[in-house]
Design an enzyme around this catalytic site. Sequence first.
Site, PDB file in Angstrom:
ATOM      1  N   ARG A 281       0.813  -1.217   0.000  1.00  0.00           N
ATOM      2  CA  ARG A 281       0.000   0.000   0.000  1.00  0.00           C
ATOM      3  C   ARG A 281       0.846   1.265   0.000  1.00  0.00           C
ATOM      4  O   ARG A 281       0.499   2.246  -0.664  1.00  0.00           O
ATOM      5  CB  ARG A 281      -0.910   0.007   1.227  1.00  0.00           C
ATOM      6  CG  ARG A 281      -1.984  -1.044   1.136  1.00  0.00           C
ATOM      7  CD  ARG A 281      -2.806  -1.120   2.402  1.00  0.00           C
ATOM      8  NE  ARG A 281      -3.873  -2.085   2.238  1.00  0.00           N
ATOM      9  CZ  ARG A 281      -4.698  -2.460   3.213  1.00  0.00           C
ATOM     10  NH1 ARG A 281      -4.566  -1.950   4.428  1.00  0.00           N
ATOM     11  NH2 ARG A 281      -5.642  -3.335   2.985  1.00  0.00           N
ATOM     12  N   GLU A 414      -5.305  -3.214  16.810  1.00  0.00           N
ATOM     13  CA  GLU A 414      -4.669  -2.019  16.225  1.00  0.00           C
ATOM     14  C   GLU A 414      -4.043  -1.122  17.281  1.00  0.00           C
ATOM     15  O   GLU A 414      -3.075  -0.401  17.000  1.00  0.00           O
ATOM     16  CB  GLU A 414      -5.697  -1.224  15.393  1.00  0.00           C
ATOM     17  CG  GLU A 414      -5.049  -0.078  14.614  1.00  0.00           C
ATOM     18  CD  GLU A 414      -6.004   0.681  13.702  1.00  0.00           C
ATOM     19  OE1 GLU A 414      -7.181   0.268  13.575  1.00  0.00           O
ATOM     20  OE2 GLU A 414      -5.566   1.698  13.128  1.00  0.00           O
ATOM     21  N   GLY A 427      -5.117  -7.473   4.982  1.00  0.00           N
ATOM     22  CA  GLY A 427      -5.472  -8.794   5.503  1.00  0.00           C
ATOM     23  C   GLY A 427      -4.766  -9.149   6.796  1.00  0.00           C
ATOM     24  O   GLY A 427      -5.118 -10.126   7.453  1.00  0.00           O
TER      25      GLY A 427
HETATM   26  P1  ADP Z   1      -9.448  -3.908  16.714  1.00  0.00           P
HETATM   27  O1  ADP Z   1      -9.468  -4.209  15.256  1.00  0.00           O
HETATM   28  O2  ADP Z   1      -8.080  -3.734  17.232  1.00  0.00           O
HETATM   29  O3  ADP Z   1     -10.297  -4.849  17.494  1.00  0.00           O
HETATM   30  P2  ADP Z   1     -11.513  -1.880  16.363  1.00  0.00           P
HETATM   31  O4  ADP Z   1     -11.319  -0.540  15.774  1.00  0.00           O
HETATM   32  O5  ADP Z   1     -12.222  -2.899  15.528  1.00  0.00           O
HETATM   33  O6  ADP Z   1     -10.103  -2.435  16.873  1.00  0.00           O
HETATM   34  O7  ADP Z   1     -12.370  -1.758  17.711  1.00  0.00           O
HETATM   35  C1  ADP Z   1     -12.032  -0.887  18.770  1.00  0.00           C
HETATM   36  C2  ADP Z   1     -13.309  -0.473  19.535  1.00  0.00           C
HETATM   37  O8  ADP Z   1     -12.943   0.200  20.757  1.00  0.00           O
HETATM   38  C3  ADP Z   1     -14.186   0.518  18.764  1.00  0.00           C
HETATM   39  O9  ADP Z   1     -15.492   0.013  18.660  1.00  0.00           O
HETATM   40  C4  ADP Z   1     -14.118   1.799  19.602  1.00  0.00           C
HETATM   41  O10 ADP Z   1     -15.315   2.563  19.554  1.00  0.00           O
HETATM   42  C5  ADP Z   1     -13.860   1.267  21.003  1.00  0.00           C
HETATM   43  N1  ADP Z   1     -13.260   2.262  21.911  1.00  0.00           N
HETATM   44  C6  ADP Z   1     -12.349   3.213  21.615  1.00  0.00           C
HETATM   45  N2  ADP Z   1     -12.016   3.940  22.717  1.00  0.00           N
HETATM   46  C7  ADP Z   1     -12.758   3.435  23.755  1.00  0.00           C
HETATM   47  C8  ADP Z   1     -12.885   3.758  25.158  1.00  0.00           C
HETATM   48  N3  ADP Z   1     -12.182   4.749  25.727  1.00  0.00           N
HETATM   49  N4  ADP Z   1     -13.752   3.028  25.916  1.00  0.00           N
HETATM   50  C9  ADP Z   1     -14.482   2.026  25.347  1.00  0.00           C
HETATM   51  N5  ADP Z   1     -14.411   1.679  24.044  1.00  0.00           N
HETATM   52  C10 ADP Z   1     -13.563   2.366  23.252  1.00  0.00           C
END
Ligand code: ADP
Length: 452
Positions: A281, A414, A427
């Site tokens: 990418r 992430e 992926g």
């Molecule tokens: P991963 O792929 O690493 O699982 P995602 O982006 O799919 O990460 O999911 C991370 C989730 O955490 C999101 O739904 C986001 O809204 C949530 N999140 C982010 N900050 C907070 C927080 N302070 N408290 C609770 N949930 C949170």
Amino acid sequence: LKESYDLIVVGSGAAGMTAAIQAQELGLHVAIFEKLNTLGGNSNRASTGMNATETVVQLANHVIDDQDSFYEDTWQGGGKTNDQELLSYFVTHSESAINWLEKHDIHLTDLTATGGMSQKRAHRPDNKSAVGSYLVKGLQKQLLTKKIPLFSETTAIKIMKQGEQVIGLKINNREIGEKTIATKAVLIATGGFSQNKNMLKEYAPELLQLKTTNHPGATGDGMKLAVAAGATLVDMHKIQVHPTVQQDTNHVYLIGEGVRGEGAILVNQTGQRFVNEMTTRDKVTAAIDNLQEDGATLVFDQGIRDAFPAINFYDAVGLVMTAENLTDLAKKAHLDSEKLVATVAKWNDSQVKGIDADFGRETAMARSLALPPYYAIHIKPAIHYTMGGIKINKLTETLNETGDKVSGLYAAGEVAGGLHGDNRIGGNSIAEAVIFGRQAGKQVAKYIDEMN
Ligand code: ADP
């Protein structure tokens, strides 16, 4: 909502949900807190697939792959700056992650390709639909049957410690307000920070003018929570700009890498190819930037559309130009029509010869563009993923500046940094979430066993 848990998982993406299920199966009392009123985070948006190697799915498709090659592709793709401890764990646990999902009624039984991978490793549902929403729904179903509580609109605001050990989490729930819950361990699985302008300004000011493909919850809370609790961060300036994002409507649409993985080509304004579409990418984005034009155009045919059904969705929301022949398509897409016809003829010829003399694309991953109608999508790069994050070891323990673990504090997905090095390969994010999510569930169970 109870007064105490064994493990609190912060974030309801693929990493958090996987960890919660694994931990509960090992006997822990788990709760998940999600700050939004929707579930699944960026995981919900993942389109192309989950990379894994040496799986029965690959063998059933005559893809003879191995862990060394998966390691090498990810290592090269990351500019040889990946955390090697994490990378080794990653490639040696991808097959078991696919099997674990299979046992949890999540069937990723079809394959596609992503840029920088020398083999078809991206596992996806057998109807070729997007991996993310399918996975999130499947994990959510498991939470329901296993009665794992998930509290939405509940934001984690502070990790509580006694001495060096995590003992609780302060949350803010929309209805009950602030409350501190006791817990033996916290897993931070809050995703990245692509939506946080202040953090982008701090770590990558040159990207501030770009849009992002990310969901609104990707605000970097997890990194801040971890630092306040004593952990350290790595690779924070490494931010992925995804090459193919449609930005001409008022929503930002990622055009899944599978469109190229199934054979689409990228052309400039004059209708000529300018890059190996299946390189990583970072390199495709750099090639588009070098054109100094208004992005570039993806060109494909009905055969590719059939192999990547998300295109039906892109069409339904008005992102796809359609024509019965390439000349008409060029007119619609404002490309030089003679050049486009010649470009496609040359591309199809290179398919026959089995060699892309211009850009060295591995033709085995593609197909000829010969089945009308023909399609085009106008794309431009946008911020997509933050490679950096909380420093962890292969046990998903968070580490402080001197490399010691912060007792009881774990991170996965992430929000954790290091695995991808300079550039994440398509992926590998869903794979990271599931592989290290499972690992976090197991390691917290072990930690609690040892405590008792
Ligand atoms: P991963 O792929 O690493 O699982 P995602 O982006 O799919 O990460 O999911 C991370 C989730 O955490 C999101 O739904 C986001 O809204 C949530 N999140 C982010 N900050 C907070 C927080 N302070 N408290 C609770 N949930 C949170």
